[in-house]
Design a protein around this motif. Sequence first.
Motif, short mmCIF file in Angstrom:
data_model
loop_
_atom_site.label_atom_id
_atom_site.label_comp_id
_atom_site.label_asym_id
_atom_site.label_seq_id
_atom_site.Cartn_x
_atom_site.Cartn_y
_atom_site.Cartn_z
N VAL A 120 0.85 -1.20 0.00
CA VAL A 120 0.00 0.00 0.00
C VAL A 120 0.88 1.24 0.00
O VAL A 120 2.09 1.16 0.24
CB VAL A 120 -0.98 0.01 1.19
N ASP A 121 0.28 2.39 -0.26
CA ASP A 121 0.98 3.67 -0.28
C ASP A 121 2.13 3.66 -1.29
O ASP A 121 3.27 4.04 -0.97
CB ASP A 121 1.49 4.05 1.12
N GLU A 147 7.12 3.65 -11.93
CA GLU A 147 8.04 4.36 -11.03
C GLU A 147 8.60 3.41 -9.96
O GLU A 147 9.81 3.41 -9.69
CB GLU A 147 7.29 5.51 -10.36
N GLU A 148 7.75 2.61 -9.37
CA GLU A 148 8.19 1.68 -8.31
C GLU A 148 9.16 0.64 -8.87
O GLU A 148 10.16 0.31 -8.22
CB GLU A 148 6.99 1.01 -7.65
N LEU A 149 8.89 0.12 -10.07
CA LEU A 149 9.81 -0.83 -10.68
C LEU A 149 11.15 -0.17 -11.01
O LEU A 149 12.21 -0.77 -10.80
CB LEU A 149 9.21 -1.43 -11.96
N SER A 150 11.09 1.04 -11.52
CA SER A 150 12.32 1.74 -11.91
C SER A 150 13.27 1.93 -10.74
O SER A 150 14.49 1.95 -10.92
CB SER A 150 11.97 3.09 -12.53
N LYS A 151 12.74 2.07 -9.55
CA LYS A 151 13.56 2.26 -8.35
C LYS A 151 14.49 1.09 -8.07
O LYS A 151 15.48 1.22 -7.36
CB LYS A 151 12.67 2.48 -7.12
N LEU A 152 14.17 -0.09 -8.63
CA LEU A 152 14.98 -1.28 -8.38
C LEU A 152 16.34 -1.23 -9.07
O LEU A 152 17.26 -1.95 -8.68
CB LEU A 152 14.24 -2.53 -8.88
N PHE A 153 16.47 -0.43 -10.11
CA PHE A 153 17.62 -0.54 -11.00
C PHE A 153 18.63 0.59 -10.86
O PHE A 153 19.24 0.99 -11.83
CB PHE A 153 17.12 -0.68 -12.44
N VAL A 154 18.83 1.06 -9.65
CA VAL A 154 19.87 2.04 -9.41
C VAL A 154 21.21 1.31 -9.32
O VAL A 154 21.26 0.12 -8.95
CB VAL A 154 19.59 2.87 -8.13
N GLY A 209 -1.47 -2.09 -10.37
CA GLY A 209 -1.96 -1.05 -9.48
C GLY A 209 -3.47 -0.99 -9.41
O GLY A 209 -4.15 -0.92 -10.43
N HIS A 210 -3.99 -1.03 -8.21
CA HIS A 210 -5.43 -0.88 -7.98
C HIS A 210 -5.74 0.62 -7.90
O HIS A 210 -4.96 1.38 -7.33
CB HIS A 210 -5.83 -1.58 -6.69
#
Length: 146
Positions: free
Chosen positions: A53-54, A60-67, A106-107
Amino acid sequence: MLHYLNGQFCADNFSFILPDGFYLETVPELCYEEGFGAWTPDKQNYIEWQIEVDCGGTKEELSKLFVPGTGMHLLEDIKEVEVNGVRGHMAFYRMRTDQVMEMRLGHPRGAHLCLLIRSGGNDIHALLETEDIKNVISGIHATDLD
């Protein structure tokens, strides 16, 4: 906490199934309040379901994985996906020796269902074409989409 009802696990307007023959992981690397992991019937490939949640947008959330420094390397561009009327994004990446597909749906009320499929060293695209994995994906549903 997940609620088990009528053969499905439910939380935050999502439901999903654990298909017959899968092995529930009883000593997971990570524990989730609303999720768990399991192994395919041949015990070669690992699946995780998690409801969060939140969240921001699914891409965007997936992109954060690839730093840099995470050890996760995209194999191709992040793609849009839709499962049973629920939209989101999916990424294919390499993590150590495994190929991984991670999908975030995403809901409209803000929760995400995250599905991670780790290939056990096999080709992730071929794995997605197996009946076991098709059952995992088709078993994802959302309620109250209006």
